[in-house]
Design an enzyme around this catalytic site. Structure first.
Site, mmCIF file in Angstrom:
data_model
loop_
_atom_site.group_PDB
_atom_site.id
_atom_site.type_symbol
_atom_site.label_atom_id
_atom_site.label_comp_id
_atom_site.label_asym_id
_atom_site.label_seq_id
_atom_site.Cartn_x
_atom_site.Cartn_y
_atom_site.Cartn_z
ATOM 1 N N GLY A 1 0.836 -1.319 -0.071
ATOM 2 C CA GLY A 1 0.046 -0.132 0.070
ATOM 3 C C GLY A 1 0.779 1.296 -0.096
ATOM 4 O O GLY A 1 1.914 1.065 0.579
ATOM 5 N N THR B 1 6.662 -6.932 1.164
ATOM 6 C CA THR B 1 7.405 -6.808 0.104
ATOM 7 C C THR B 1 8.852 -7.389 0.614
ATOM 8 O O THR B 1 9.548 -7.907 -0.047
ATOM 9 C CB THR B 1 7.800 -5.294 0.024
ATOM 10 O OG1 THR B 1 6.373 -4.652 -0.276
ATOM 11 C CG2 THR B 1 8.915 -5.114 -1.002
ATOM 12 N N ILE C 1 1.893 2.551 6.905
ATOM 13 C CA ILE C 1 1.373 3.450 7.931
ATOM 14 C C ILE C 1 0.993 2.590 9.147
ATOM 15 O O ILE C 1 0.904 3.129 10.307
ATOM 16 C CB ILE C 1 -0.035 4.041 7.329
ATOM 17 C CG1 ILE C 1 -1.035 2.960 6.994
ATOM 18 C CG2 ILE C 1 0.171 5.208 6.226
ATOM 19 C CD1 ILE C 1 -2.287 3.436 6.769
ATOM 20 N N ASP C 2 1.115 1.141 8.938
ATOM 21 C CA ASP C 2 0.680 0.373 9.961
ATOM 22 C C ASP C 2 1.476 0.241 11.186
ATOM 23 O O ASP C 2 1.277 -0.205 12.303
ATOM 24 C CB ASP C 2 0.357 -0.892 9.692
ATOM 25 C CG ASP C 2 -0.502 -0.961 8.459
ATOM 26 O OD1 ASP C 2 -1.520 -0.088 8.492
ATOM 27 O OD2 ASP C 2 -0.642 -1.981 7.725
ATOM 28 N N GLY D 1 -4.856 -0.002 10.066
ATOM 29 C CA GLY D 1 -3.729 -0.743 10.860
ATOM 30 C C GLY D 1 -3.599 -2.132 10.608
ATOM 31 O O GLY D 1 -2.745 -2.665 11.441
ATOM 32 N N ARG E 1 -3.889 7.568 4.638
ATOM 33 C CA ARG E 1 -2.718 7.008 3.656
ATOM 34 C C ARG E 1 -2.282 7.993 2.960
ATOM 35 O O ARG E 1 -1.084 7.832 2.303
ATOM 36 C CB ARG E 1 -3.262 5.619 3.122
ATOM 37 C CG ARG E 1 -2.148 4.635 3.261
ATOM 38 C CD ARG E 1 -2.760 3.257 2.950
ATOM 39 N NE ARG E 1 -2.642 3.034 1.611
ATOM 40 C CZ ARG E 1 -3.020 1.837 1.067
ATOM 41 N NH1 ARG E 1 -3.598 0.934 1.704
ATOM 42 N NH2 ARG E 1 -3.200 1.614 -0.317
HETATM 43 O O1 F6P Z 1 -1.276 -1.936 5.103
HETATM 44 C C1 F6P Z 1 -1.532 -0.606 4.809
HETATM 45 C C2 F6P Z 1 -3.023 -0.698 4.839
HETATM 46 O O2 F6P Z 1 -3.709 0.644 4.672
HETATM 47 C C3 F6P Z 1 -3.702 -1.297 5.871
HETATM 48 O O3 F6P Z 1 -3.711 -0.505 7.012
HETATM 49 C C4 F6P Z 1 -5.100 -1.692 5.469
HETATM 50 O O4 F6P Z 1 -5.524 -2.654 6.157
HETATM 51 C C5 F6P Z 1 -4.718 -2.216 4.160
HETATM 52 O O5 F6P Z 1 -3.698 -1.550 3.790
HETATM 53 C C6 F6P Z 1 -5.813 -1.823 2.851
HETATM 54 O O6 F6P Z 1 -5.322 -2.231 1.916
HETATM 55 P P1 F6P Z 1 -5.967 -1.727 0.588
HETATM 56 O O7 F6P Z 1 -5.491 -0.371 0.107
HETATM 57 O O8 F6P Z 1 -5.688 -3.000 -0.589
HETATM 58 O O9 F6P Z 1 -7.530 -1.768 0.567
#
Ligand code: F6P
Length: 366
Positions: free
Chosen positions: A15, A123, A144-145, A188, A293
């Site tokens: 992400g 990754t 971000i998590d 998260g 994000r």
């Molecule tokens: O790992 C970052 C994150 O934003 C998590 O907090 C969230 O659960 C996930 O990615 C969401 O993923 P996507 O962008 O595929 O919906």
């Protein structure tokens, strides 16, 4: 003797998050200015390596990007070279193939001496394919998590906390004016770092983390008690990965083509219904989702990105292999990249910030 690094491939995987461009800039400029290394940007994470979308990055390409959110290279959280979805079978299920050979061929074709992999645990797990094939890899901890094992902090986290905090601050107005319980759900995954920090910073009355399954009665008693004693509103900050005692995480969607197919979301709405029913206080939930994000990285993430990017090049030049740049005890250093793969760093139940929040009256729903 270690082969000198003349050509370096850079990719951003997983992400997107604020601070990625600061890292790309630091890696590219340090490599070009100080070591005359040619830098090659790989588009959309491992997908660009699979599809051979690799382009030269000059210093002009990374000028003026430190303030920008997202990644100029693009990203993908679905392209695991060992298990890449290449199509669907008759039943509509994805068909996976190991396409690592394609990636290795493209690395060879572009004569890349090393790979700089900017990403989270997905990754770093994907990086194992290249480490095992003898490719010199350096990892940089993004998410971000803040759940990457081996580092005290990942870049992107602090900007996400800042954005979430500002959003929760704004929700106070409606909570107060309408005497409501307002629930703010933050991302998260399985870790509660964002909820804990944004909850603490915004003075949320209740903070619900995945690491501490919640008890509905305790939360209702707490908001009723506040209401009875003149605090006619309550703010709840809940992590998307939270679950009730004996319950399960709430899944918003499943993406079968992704190496990590579960997408969480919806627990805030569920908790809102439950609180309203059991406390008779009007309750509303909002989901911040991808909003936290996005946007421009705060100064701390730009600084962290610059420090990490510079250190990555120094590590490569020192001839160290398979390293992940990390922050430990406020110092930028590096560890073996394998140590971060397939592991999550969760919030310990006795974390100092949890103790501090409890000391000022915050309820954790226990
Ligand atoms: O790992 C970052 C994150 O934003 C998590 O907090 C969230 O659960 C996930 O990615 C969401 O993923 P996507 O962008 O595929 O919906």
């Amino acid at each position: 003797m270690t082969k000198p690094i003349r050509r370096l491939g850079v990719l951003t995987g997983g992400g997107d998050c604020p601070g990625l461009n600061a890292v790309i800039r630091a890696v590219t400029k340090s490599a070009i200015y100080n070591h005359e290394i040619e830098v090659y940007g790989i588009e959309d994470g491992f997908l660009g390596l699979i599809e051979n979308r690799i382009r030269r990055l000059h210093s002009a390409d990374v000028s003026n990007i430190i303030t920008r959110g997202g990644t100029i290279l693009g990203s993908s959280n679905k392209a695991d070279p060992k298990r890449f979805a290449t199509g669907y079978n008759e039943s509509g299920d994805p068909v996976f193939e190991d396409v690592s050979d394609k990636c290795l061929k493209h690395i060879e074709e572009h004569k890349l001496d090393a790979l700089c992999l900017i990403g989270g645990d997905g990754t770093m797990s994907g990086a194992q394919t290249f480490v095992e094939a003898g490719i010199n890899c350096i990892g940089l901890p993004k998410t971000i998590d803040n759940d990457l094992h081996g580092t005290d902090i990942t870049f992107g986290f602090l900007t996400a906390v800042e954005t979430a905090t500002e959003a929760i601050d704004r929700v106070h107005t409606t909570a107060q004016s309408h005497h409501r319980v307002m629930i703010v759900e933050v991302m998260g995954r399985n870790a509660g770092w964002i909820a804990l920090y944004a909850g603490a910073a915004s003075g949320s009355d209740v903070i619900i983390l995945p690491e501490i399954p919640y008890n509905l009665e305790s939360i209702c008693d707490f908001v009723r008690f506040r209401s009875k004693h003149g605090k006619r509103f309550s703010i709840v900050c809940i992590a998307e990965g939270a679950k009730a005692e004996g319950g399960r995480q709430v899944v918003s969607r499943i993406d079968p083509t992704s190496p990590d197919p579960v997408r969480l979301g919806g627990v805030g709405e569920q908790l809102a219904d439950d609180i309203e029913r059991c406390s008779s206080i009007e309750t509303r939930a909002i989901v911040l989702g991808h909003v936290i994000r996005g946007g421009t990285p705060i100064a701390a993430d730009r600084v962290l990105g610059t420090q990490f990017g510079y250190h990555a090049i120094e590590v490569l030049l020192a001839g160290k292999k398979e390293r992940l740049v990390v922050m430990r005890n406020q110092e930028v250093t590096d560890i073996n990249i394998r140590d971060a793969a397939n592991k999550q760093r969760l919030v310990p139940r006795d974390h100092q910030l949890i103790r501090a929040c409890k000391a000022v009256g915050t309820c954790f729903g226990e």
